[in-house]
Design an enzyme around this catalytic site. Structure first.
Site, PDB file in Angstrom:
ATOM      1  N   HIS A  94       0.817  -1.217   0.000  1.00 44.87           N
ATOM      2  CA  HIS A  94       0.000   0.000   0.000  1.00 44.87           C
ATOM      3  C   HIS A  94       0.852   1.270   0.000  1.00 44.87           C
ATOM      4  CE1 HIS A  94       0.305  -0.010   4.555  1.00 44.87           C
ATOM      5  NE2 HIS A  94       0.287   1.294   4.360  1.00 44.87           N
ATOM      6  N   ASP A 124       0.139  -7.492   1.467  1.00 50.12           N
ATOM      7  CA  ASP A 124       0.564  -6.097   1.637  1.00 50.12           C
ATOM      8  C   ASP A 124       2.087  -5.985   1.687  1.00 50.12           C
ATOM      9  OD1 ASP A 124       0.139  -3.373   1.767  1.00 50.12           O
ATOM     10  OD2 ASP A 124       0.106  -3.338   3.954  1.00 50.12           O
ATOM     11  N   GLY A 198       3.664   6.837   7.807  1.00 56.08           N
ATOM     12  CA  GLY A 198       5.068   6.939   7.448  1.00 56.08           C
ATOM     13  C   GLY A 198       5.890   5.772   7.968  1.00 56.08           C
ATOM     14  N   ASN A 199       5.386   5.096   9.034  1.00 53.15           N
ATOM     15  CA  ASN A 199       6.052   3.902   9.549  1.00 53.15           C
ATOM     16  C   ASN A 199       5.834   2.681   8.656  1.00 53.15           C
ATOM     17  OD1 ASN A 199       5.780   5.009  12.818  1.00 53.15           O
ATOM     18  ND2 ASN A 199       7.616   3.897  12.177  1.00 53.15           N
ATOM     19  N   SER A 200       4.765   2.671   7.890  1.00 51.88           N
ATOM     20  CA  SER A 200       4.424   1.489   7.104  1.00 51.88           C
ATOM     21  C   SER A 200       5.581   1.050   6.228  1.00 51.88           C
ATOM     22  CB  SER A 200       3.196   1.761   6.227  1.00 51.88           C
ATOM     23  OG  SER A 200       2.018   1.645   6.953  1.00 51.88           O
ATOM     24  N   GLY A 251     -11.697 -21.499  -1.584  1.00 52.88           N
ATOM     25  CA  GLY A 251     -12.961 -21.192  -2.235  1.00 52.88           C
ATOM     26  C   GLY A 251     -14.150 -21.380  -1.318  1.00 52.88           C
ATOM     27  N   VAL A 252     -14.013 -20.885  -0.069  1.00 55.57           N
ATOM     28  CA  VAL A 252     -15.089 -21.007   0.912  1.00 55.57           C
ATOM     29  C   VAL A 252     -15.189 -19.724   1.718  1.00 55.57           C
ATOM     30  CG1 VAL A 252     -14.880 -23.517   1.145  1.00 55.57           C
ATOM     31  CG2 VAL A 252     -13.526 -22.018   2.639  1.00 55.57           C
TER      32      VAL A 252
END
Length: 360
Positions: A94, A124, A198-200, A251-252
């Site tokens: 992100h 992510d 900003g930490n991400s 697929g559940v």
């Protein structure tokens, strides 16, 4: 992007930078001599400089970068990342999403152009490549998952304040985070180390300087999350080699067995993972059974008739988190696993061949 918090809000108090400070004492007027006072002052300064937080910061900070992202139609954003070899930097998906130009800056360098070699929205995680790096030591991941209570520090660039460090502990493991298309990110690490916009993408490290996770988000006061080292170590090599990563897919629709689901479906023990629906044409179609009815318990409509997954291969699945971590860390698309289910009051084992999550 990180500056605008397009994916998820990162709340919490601003992380306090931990740094060594020299002690200073004024000589006393009593029996303590000036020489004794000076010795104590010197010792206090030495003790402070020996802070474990200072040590880990000095060991790790040179490998942590600031990231700037520019897009054609928006202002862009910023985040953090860290070097894992002589040319690759790990960050969050992100942080780089939607960008067209990418720049990184090490602690003692100017901005350097970078390219995205791979990104995966379902974990992510993303990897940047830079043409040259300064003479710094890349970071390494922990070899074993640390326990709850382990002291950790988060290093990054909150609000653009480069090289900031905040301290805390691991508050929880095996957490589940929301991802794209109603999927989840398994095996996440929870910490009370303060993180902010900003930490991400920055590292969450032990006091030995080993990475336990890639900082992902903050959810409130003293609650923050990181993508775990084991999941990062599975995803990142594929991002470097092929540019993407294929996640296993059942697929559940899944729900942890709550007390109400247990009551409505006569489940004893009241644990496991309930199959609320099976996706038409998915891997579980014709193998697992989803809800086929409902009942009302205390005024709430509760699904009934679905399978309850008790175990996958030799791994018990008492919760959705346990099942998700098994899939994410132990399986790959195309593999066949034995699934122990409770169905209509009896237990049976079925074979399920895993598929690949659809493109987001």
């Amino acid at each position: 992007m990180e500056q605008s918090l397009s994916r998820r809000a990162m709340l919490g108090a601003l992380g306090t930078a931990v740094a060594a400070t020299a002690g200073c004492q004024t000589p006393g007027m009593g029996s303590e001599s000036s020489e004794d006072s000076a010795d104590q002052s010197s010792q206090a300064a030495t003790d402070q400089s020996d802070s474990v937080y200072t040590d880990v910061y000095q060991e790790v900070a040179d490998a942590v970068v600031s990231i700037r992202v520019y897009a054609e139609t928006t202002v862009g954003g910023q985040g953090s990342g860290f070097l894992i070899d002589d040319e690759h930097i790990v960050t969050n998906e992100h942080v780089v999403a939607g960008g067209s130009e990418y720049y990184v800056r090490f602690a003692d360098t100017g901005w350097r152009s970078a390219t995205v070699v791979g990104a995966d929205v379902y974990s992510d995680l993303a990897v940047l490549r830079v043409g040259s790096t300064p003479d710094v030591t890349p970071l390494s991941f922990v070899e074993t998952e640390p326990t709850v209570g382990t002291e950790v520090v988060a290093i990054g660039n909150p609000f653009g304040l480069s090289g900031s460090v905040s301290a805390g502990i691991i508050s929880g493991v095996d957490r589940t985070l929301q991802s794209a298309n109603n999927f989840s990110i398994a095996d996440a690490v929870q910490t009370d180390a303060p993180v902010n916009p900003g930490n991400s993408g920055g590292p969450l490290v032990t006091l030995d300087g080993d990475v336990v996770g890639v900082i992902n988000s903050g959810g409130g006061d003293n609650v923050a999350f990181a993508i775990s080292a084991p999941l990062t170590q599975r995803v990142v090599p594929s991002l470097i080699q092929t540019g993407d990563y294929d996640h296993p897919y059942m697929g559940v629709g899944l729900q942890s067995v709550s007390p109400r689901i247990a009551e409505a479906n006569n489940l004893d023990p009241g644990s496991g993972v309930y199959i609320s629906r099976v996706v038409d044409g998915g891997p579980a179609a014709g193998v697992l059974q989803g809800s086929d009815g409902s009942t009302t318990v205390s005024g709430t409509e509760i699904p009934t008739g679905g399978d309850v997954v008790r175990q996958m291969d030799e791994t018990p699945t008492p919760t959705r988190q346990a099942l998700g971590s098994f899939l994410a860390l132990e399986t790959s698309p195309g593999e066949t696993v034995d699934v122990l289910v409770e169905r209509d009051g009896t237990q049976e084992t079925v074979e399920l061949t895993l598929g690949t999550r659809p493109e987001p």
